[in-house]
Design an enzyme around this catalytic site. Structure first.
Site, PDB file in Angstrom:
ATOM      1  N   GLU A 234       0.881  -1.171   0.000  1.00 11.07           N
ATOM      2  CA  GLU A 234       0.000   0.000   0.000  1.00 11.07           C
ATOM      3  C   GLU A 234       0.911   1.211   0.000  1.00 11.07           C
ATOM      4  O   GLU A 234       1.606   1.470   0.978  1.00 11.07           O
ATOM      5  CB  GLU A 234      -0.926  -0.014   1.219  1.00 11.07           C
ATOM      6  CG  GLU A 234      -2.081   0.974   1.087  1.00 11.07           C
ATOM      7  CD  GLU A 234      -1.826   2.273   1.797  1.00 11.07           C
ATOM      8  OE1 GLU A 234      -1.371   3.232   1.110  1.00 11.07           O
ATOM      9  OE2 GLU A 234      -2.049   2.345   3.005  1.00 11.07           O
ATOM     10  N   CYS A 268      -2.768   8.428   3.714  1.00  7.75           N
ATOM     11  CA  CYS A 268      -2.787   7.961   2.327  1.00  7.75           C
ATOM     12  C   CYS A 268      -4.175   8.117   1.722  1.00  7.75           C
ATOM     13  O   CYS A 268      -4.300   8.404   0.527  1.00  7.75           O
ATOM     14  CB  CYS A 268      -2.357   6.497   2.261  1.00  7.75           C
ATOM     15  SG  CYS A 268      -0.700   6.190   2.897  1.00  7.75           S
TER      16      CYS A 268
END
Length: 464
Positions: A234, A268
Site C-alpha cells: 500500500e 494515504c
C-alpha cells in the site's frame, strides 16, 4: 535516519535507540520460526482469546498510548486516542470472524464428480513468519490491520516499524506479550531501512507487507520477486474528491475539510484533489476555504487542536517545496501557503492550505502532498471530472458527491481506484477490503480478502 523519538511539536529528541545487531536479529528469526511450528496448530478459539485479551489491554492503555502516538508523530491527541480504540475494534472483529472467513470451502458437487474425486476441500493454511514494514502516520493502526488477521490465520509477525516511532514499535511487542501470546508470535525488529533487505531474503521469512513510499515499495517488491515471496503493498495516494451540482454543498464542504486535514493531512486515504463542477465551483470553494481557515493549528496535546505539526522536518520541507513550485508556476494560495513562523509553535507546522489554478505541469498535480494542502480543480462536466480524477499515477480511494444515480454508476464504473465513497469520506473498516491500483500498490488488507493474503490456499482432493 536514527531510531529515535523526536517530538514534532518542538523538535526535541526525547529518546534514541541503538539498532539491533546481526546476532539479535538472528535470534529473533530463529524464535519466529520455532514459534510458528507450534502456534500454527492452535485452534481459532485460543487465537481469539489471545487477540481479545490484547484488545482489552489496548483499551485500558487508551490515554497513555494516545499520548505516546502524539509525542512521536504529532497527531492531535483526540485523534490518537481514536486510533487506539479503532485498533481494539479491529482486533475484536477478527477474533470474532476469522474462523468463518478461513473455513474450508466445498466446491460444487458437479465439479467434484467431474474431477473423479469423492470429496474436494479448499483449506486456508498459514504461511509462516510475515515481515511487516510499516509507516509512522498511523503507528498503531497500520500494524494492527496486518497483525490481527495474520495472527488469527496462524502466522507469526516480524515488525520493522518507521524509525521515528520506536516507542510505539516496542509497545506493540509488549502488548502481545502481556496478552499471553507465546514468545516469538509478534516481535519488533529495531533495525534501520538498510537491514530490511537481508531480513526479507532470509528463507525463514515467508512473505512481506509494506505500507509506505513508492521507492520503499519498489525495493521490497524487487527483493520479494527475486526470492519469490508473496507481498502486499500500500503505497499511498492522491485521492480525488469530486463534487457535482446535485450534491449537498454544505455537507460536502464540511466533510472535505476533515477529509483533507485528518491526521494533520498525513493520510494515504485523505482526499487531496478536489474536483468541482463549474456550476458549483465558486460556492464550494468559498465554503471549503472558510472551513480550512477556521481550523485551530496548535499544540497536538491540546484537546481543542484540529491540526498539529507534521511528523518530521523533512516532511514539512518537502510539502513546502511542492506548494512553492505550484505558486511559482501560477497557482493561487486561497489560504495558507507558507510554513508557520510563530514563537509559540517551534515545531514542524504547516497551515491548512488551498491551492487553485493547478496545471498538469506542476509537481503537486503528480505527487502526493502529505500534509494539510488541498488542490482545487474546475470540471466542466462529468467526463472532465473523471479525466481529472484518473489523471494521477495513484489509485487508492476516491470520493464522489452527487445525488444523481446515473452519475454514481458512471463514477463507480470509471474511477481508477480501490474504493469509491459516495457522499462521504474514505475511511478504513475491518470488514471491508482496503487497497489500491496503479502506483498505490497491490493486494488487499482487512476483511476476508486481507486475512487470506498470507495463507496457503490448499486444494485437498480425495479419490473415489
Amino acid at each position: 535516519m536514527p531510531i529515535a523519538t523526536v517530538n514534532p511539536a518542538n523538535g526535541e529528541t526525547l529518546k534514541t535507540y541503538e539498532a539491533m545487531g546481526e546476532e539479535e536479529v538472528e535470534r529473533r528469526l530463529q524464535l519466529a520460526e520455532a514459534t510458528f511450528r507450534t502456534y500454527r496448530t492452535t485452534g481459532f478459539a485460543e487465537r481469539a482469546r489471545l487477540l481479545n485479551r490484547a484488545a482489552d489491554l489496548l483499551e485500558e492503555d487508551e490515554r497513555d498510548a494516545g499520548r505516546m502516538l502524539t509525542t512521536e508523530m504529532g497527531k492531535p491527541v483526540k485523534q490518537a486516542r481514536a486510533e487506539v480504540l479503532k485498533c481494539a475494534k479491529a482486533m475484536r472483529w477478527y477474533a470474532a470472524n476469522a474462523e468463518a472467513l478461513l473455513a474450508d470451502e466445498e466446491p460444487a458437487e458437479t465439479d467434484v464428480k467431474d474431477s473423479g474425486a469423492s470429496r474436494v476441500r479448499v483449506r486456508y493454511r498459514p504461511l509462516g513468519p510475515v515481515l511487516a514494514v510499516m509507516p509512522w502516520n498511523f503507528p498503531l493502526w497500520q500494524v494492527i490491520r496486518f497483525a490481527a488477521p495474520a495472527l488469527m490465520a496462524g502466522n507469526v509477525g516480524l515488525l520493522k516499524h518507521a524509525s521515528n516511532v520506536p516507542q510505539t514499535a516496542l509497545y506493540l511487542e509488549d502488548l502481545f506479550h502481556r496478552a499471553g501470546y507465546p514468545e516469538g508470535c509478534f516481535q519488533t525488529l529495531l533495525i534501520g531501512s538498510a537491514q530490511v533487505d537481508d531480513v526479507l531474503r532470509d528463507e525463514r521469512v515467508k512473505a512481506a507487507t509494506l505500507t509506505g513510499s513508492e521507492p520503499a515499495g519498489r525495493a521490497v517488491a524487487s527483493t520479494a520477486g527475486e526470492m519469490i515471496k508473496k507481498t502486499v503493498l500500500e503505497l499511498g495516494g492522491s485521492d480525488p474528491y469530486v463534487v457535482m451540482p446535485s450534491a449537498d454543498l454544505d455537507r460536502a464542504a464540511e466533510v472535505a475539510v476533515t477529509a483533507r486535514v485528518q491526521n494533520n493531512g498525513q493520510s494515504c486515504i485523505a482526499a487531496k484533489r478536489f474536483i468541482v463542477h463549474t456550476d458549483v465551483y465558486d460556492a464550494f470553494a468559498e465554503k471549503f476555504v472558510a472551513g480550512m481557515k477556521a481550523l485551530k493549528v496548535g499544540d497536538p496535546m491540546d484537546e481543542e487542536t484540529d491540526v498539529g505539526p507534521l511528523a518530521s522536518e523533512r516532511g514539512r520541507d518537502d510539502l513546502e517545496e511542492l506548494v512553492d513550485d505550484a505558486v511559482r508556476s501560477g497557482a493561487t494560495a486561497l489560504c495558507g501557503g507558507h510554513r508557520l513562523r510563530r514563537p509559540e509553535l517551534p515545531g514542524w507546522y504547516f497551515p491548512p492550505t488551498v491551492l487553485s489554478g493547478i496545471t498538469r505541469e506542476m509537481r503537486i498535480h503528480r505527487e502526493e502532498a502529505f500534509g494539510p494542502v488541498a488542490t482545487l480543480y474546475r470540471a466542466g462536466d462529468l467526463d472532465e471530472a473523471v479525466l481529472i480524477a484518473n489523471d494521477s499515477p495513484f489509485g487508492l480511494s476516491s470520493n464522489v458527491w452527487t445525488r444523481d444515480e446515473s452519475e454514481i454508476d458512471r463514477f463507480v464504473r470509471d474511477l481508477e481506484a480501490g474504493s469509491v465513497y459516495v457522499n462521504g469520506m474514505t475511511a478504513s473498516h475491518p470488514a471491508f477490503p482496503f487497497g489500491g491500483v496503479k502506483r498505490s500498490g497491490y493486494g488487499r488488507e482487512l476483511s476476508g480478502h486481507g486475512i487470506r493474503e498470507f495463507c496457503n490456499i490448499t486444494t485437498v482432493w480425495h479419490g473415489a
